[in-house]
Write a protein that holds these residues in place. Sequence first.
Motif, PDB file in Angstrom:
ATOM      1  N   MET A   1       0.849  -1.192   0.000  1.00 42.07           N
ATOM      2  CA  MET A   1       0.000   0.000   0.000  1.00 42.07           C
ATOM      3  C   MET A   1       0.886   1.244   0.000  1.00 42.07           C
ATOM      4  O   MET A   1       1.849   1.339   0.771  1.00 42.07           O
ATOM      5  N   LEU A   2       0.543   2.195  -0.856  1.00 39.33           N
ATOM      6  CA  LEU A   2       1.319   3.423  -0.910  1.00 39.33           C
ATOM      7  C   LEU A   2       1.160   4.213   0.390  1.00 39.33           C
ATOM      8  O   LEU A   2       0.069   4.258   0.976  1.00 39.33           O
ATOM      9  N   TYR A   3       2.257   4.817   0.812  1.00 43.12           N
ATOM     10  CA  TYR A   3       2.216   5.597   2.055  1.00 43.12           C
ATOM     11  C   TYR A   3       1.240   6.770   1.943  1.00 43.12           C
ATOM     12  O   TYR A   3       0.532   7.096   2.900  1.00 43.12           O
ATOM     13  N   THR A   4       1.196   7.394   0.763  1.00 42.36           N
ATOM     14  CA  THR A   4       0.280   8.519   0.576  1.00 42.36           C
ATOM     15  C   THR A   4      -1.172   8.078   0.708  1.00 42.36           C
ATOM     16  O   THR A   4      -2.006   8.823   1.243  1.00 42.36           O
ATOM     17  N   GLU A   5      -1.481   6.878   0.225  1.00 38.85           N
ATOM     18  CA  GLU A   5      -2.852   6.365   0.349  1.00 38.85           C
ATOM     19  C   GLU A   5      -3.186   6.083   1.813  1.00 38.85           C
ATOM     20  O   GLU A   5      -4.301   6.330   2.271  1.00 38.85           O
ATOM     21  N   LEU A   6      -2.209   5.560   2.552  1.00 35.91           N
ATOM     22  CA  LEU A   6      -2.398   5.326   3.987  1.00 35.91           C
ATOM     23  C   LEU A   6      -2.700   6.628   4.707  1.00 35.91           C
ATOM     24  O   LEU A   6      -3.648   6.703   5.514  1.00 35.91           O
ATOM     25  N   ILE A   7      -1.919   7.655   4.427  1.00 38.49           N
ATOM     26  CA  ILE A   7      -2.125   8.944   5.087  1.00 38.49           C
ATOM     27  C   ILE A   7      -3.494   9.525   4.724  1.00 38.49           C
ATOM     28  O   ILE A   7      -4.199  10.074   5.575  1.00 38.49           O
ATOM     29  N   ARG A   8      -3.881   9.396   3.460  1.00 38.67           N
ATOM     30  CA  ARG A   8      -5.168   9.952   3.028  1.00 38.67           C
ATOM     31  C   ARG A   8      -6.330   9.283   3.761  1.00 38.67           C
ATOM     32  O   ARG A   8      -7.215   9.958   4.299  1.00 38.67           O
ATOM     33  N   LEU A   9      -6.339   7.948   3.796  1.00 43.84           N
ATOM     34  CA  LEU A   9      -7.425   7.229   4.470  1.00 43.84           C
ATOM     35  C   LEU A   9      -7.416   7.488   5.978  1.00 43.84           C
ATOM     36  O   LEU A   9      -8.472   7.639   6.601  1.00 43.84           O
ATOM     37  N   TRP A  10      -6.228   7.531   6.543  1.00 42.24           N
ATOM     38  CA  TRP A  10      -6.092   7.809   7.980  1.00 42.24           C
ATOM     39  C   TRP A  10      -6.645   9.190   8.313  1.00 42.24           C
ATOM     40  O   TRP A  10      -7.415   9.349   9.268  1.00 42.24           O
ATOM     41  N   ASP A  11      -6.277  10.185   7.526  1.00 41.10           N
ATOM     42  CA  ASP A  11      -6.750  11.548   7.765  1.00 41.10           C
ATOM     43  C   ASP A  11      -8.269  11.640   7.595  1.00 41.10           C
ATOM     44  O   ASP A  11      -8.945  12.296   8.398  1.00 41.10           O
TER      45      ASP A  11
ATOM     46  N   GLN B   1     -10.280   0.186   4.754  1.00 44.67           N
ATOM     47  CA  GLN B   1      -9.647   0.214   3.437  1.00 44.67           C
ATOM     48  C   GLN B   1      -8.122   0.214   3.522  1.00 44.67           C
ATOM     49  O   GLN B   1      -7.441   0.042   2.505  1.00 44.67           O
ATOM     50  N   ILE B   2      -7.596   0.412   4.731  1.00 45.85           N
ATOM     51  CA  ILE B   2      -6.144   0.407   4.922  1.00 45.85           C
ATOM     52  C   ILE B   2      -5.671  -1.043   4.942  1.00 45.85           C
ATOM     53  O   ILE B   2      -5.968  -1.790   5.883  1.00 45.85           O
ATOM     54  N   THR B   3      -4.962  -1.447   3.914  1.00 45.19           N
ATOM     55  CA  THR B   3      -4.541  -2.850   3.790  1.00 45.19           C
ATOM     56  C   THR B   3      -3.317  -3.184   4.641  1.00 45.19           C
ATOM     57  O   THR B   3      -3.087  -4.351   4.953  1.00 45.19           O
ATOM     58  N   GLU B   4      -2.540  -2.176   4.997  1.00 47.64           N
ATOM     59  CA  GLU B   4      -1.361  -2.394   5.836  1.00 47.64           C
ATOM     60  C   GLU B   4      -1.426  -1.441   7.028  1.00 47.64           C
ATOM     61  O   GLU B   4      -0.705  -0.439   7.076  1.00 47.64           O
ATOM     62  N   PRO B   5      -2.304  -1.733   7.996  1.00 43.00           N
ATOM     63  CA  PRO B   5      -2.482  -0.822   9.135  1.00 43.00           C
ATOM     64  C   PRO B   5      -1.256  -0.772  10.036  1.00 43.00           C
ATOM     65  O   PRO B   5      -0.493  -1.742  10.129  1.00 43.00           O
ATOM     66  N   THR B   6      -1.079   0.351  10.680  1.00 42.84           N
ATOM     67  CA  THR B   6      -0.006   0.531  11.657  1.00 42.84           C
ATOM     68  C   THR B   6      -0.601   0.431  13.059  1.00 42.84           C
ATOM     69  O   THR B   6      -1.822   0.351  13.233  1.00 42.84           O
ATOM     70  N   SER B   7       0.263   0.454  14.051  1.00 42.27           N
ATOM     71  CA  SER B   7      -0.233   0.383  15.433  1.00 42.27           C
ATOM     72  C   SER B   7      -1.144   1.561  15.749  1.00 42.27           C
ATOM     73  O   SER B   7      -2.140   1.415  16.470  1.00 42.27           O
ATOM     74  N   ARG B   8      -0.832   2.717  15.162  1.00 43.37           N
ATOM     75  CA  ARG B   8      -1.640   3.901  15.469  1.00 43.37           C
ATOM     76  C   ARG B   8      -2.987   3.879  14.756  1.00 43.37           C
ATOM     77  O   ARG B   8      -4.003   4.296  15.332  1.00 43.37           O
ATOM     78  N   THR B   9      -3.040   3.407  13.510  1.00 45.28           N
ATOM     79  CA  THR B   9      -4.339   3.327  12.839  1.00 45.28           C
ATOM     80  C   THR B   9      -5.205   2.240  13.477  1.00 45.28           C
ATOM     81  O   THR B   9      -6.430   2.371  13.550  1.00 45.28           O
ATOM     82  N   LEU B  10      -4.579   1.165  13.964  1.00 39.79           N
ATOM     83  CA  LEU B  10      -5.324   0.128  14.664  1.00 39.79           C
ATOM     84  C   LEU B  10      -5.883   0.652  15.976  1.00 39.79           C
ATOM     85  O   LEU B  10      -6.991   0.287  16.389  1.00 39.79           O
TER      86      LEU B  10
END
Length: 284
Positions: A1-11, A31-40
């Motif tokens: 997953m692109l980092y920019t896409e992660l940031i967009r969905l997270w925001d 929709q975040i396919t590679e979640p981080t500890s913070r998004t979780l």
Amino acid sequence: MLYTELIRLWDEAVQAVDSRDWEGALSKLTQITEPTSRTLFVSACVYIALGQLETAIKALDQTIAKDERLAVGFFQRAGAHMMAGRLEEAMTDCIWAQKHMRGNSVIDYRQLGLRYKLHTWQVMYNAAAVHCRMGLWEKASDLLATASQERGGGRAGPLEAALESVSKGEVLTPLLVPEGEVFRPRKQDVEQLQQRDFLGKAKVISSMIPNDDFGGFEPLRLQKPGYYEPKGDGSQDSRYMRLRSTYMANGPGELTIPSGGLVFVFSDGALTVSPQSSTMGREA
């Protein structure tokens, strides 16, 4: 997953949380396919707000699995376990949260995007709340008394109130990170999502050189002797000249030209200021 896409969905999920649109936040987070500890952690907070404790605990399990030293993750899971009636698990999480405080009386998570400060006394308060539910009132009182010794801004009031509740045999309500407070992406990362026009918009620029019909890129203009020499409507006497002394305007429509300035002289004697900076023509 692109980092920019992660940031967009997270925001976008955080914006939904701010609007208390819990379902909308989940639709973005899932929709975040590679979640981080913070998004979780954000997902867990949303599930708690929706009352889905089992799913929230699973999300916190994943949060801690990705960051096993996240004290606030253990703290939040302890509260969720208590609300779900899992007292042994809640006590274990309180112990781990206390361990990962690493001797600090407070951990400020603002640098990680969470506008929350976790205090040691809050962890001890939750441990006391677990003891209350186990019927161990004396241990609960001892924990609260120990926590109350750590005096500081806003600590004495809730602890004294908790001690009074325990003395009356009232079960303490577990502490959690306040609803709506979640990890947020960095402002700089969000700003970089906006499209930027590095080339700018095309502009039509008219040349200051009289009768200049060149329409290309200026640095590519052929450099030929006399190429920049303007043409004065068929006159053969037009030329550039440099002024030896300052020329002062004598009336409207005339220009004041400093000494050394270049002018283009038409055959009728009119003067036109030239944009040329190099020495050309004869001195006037």
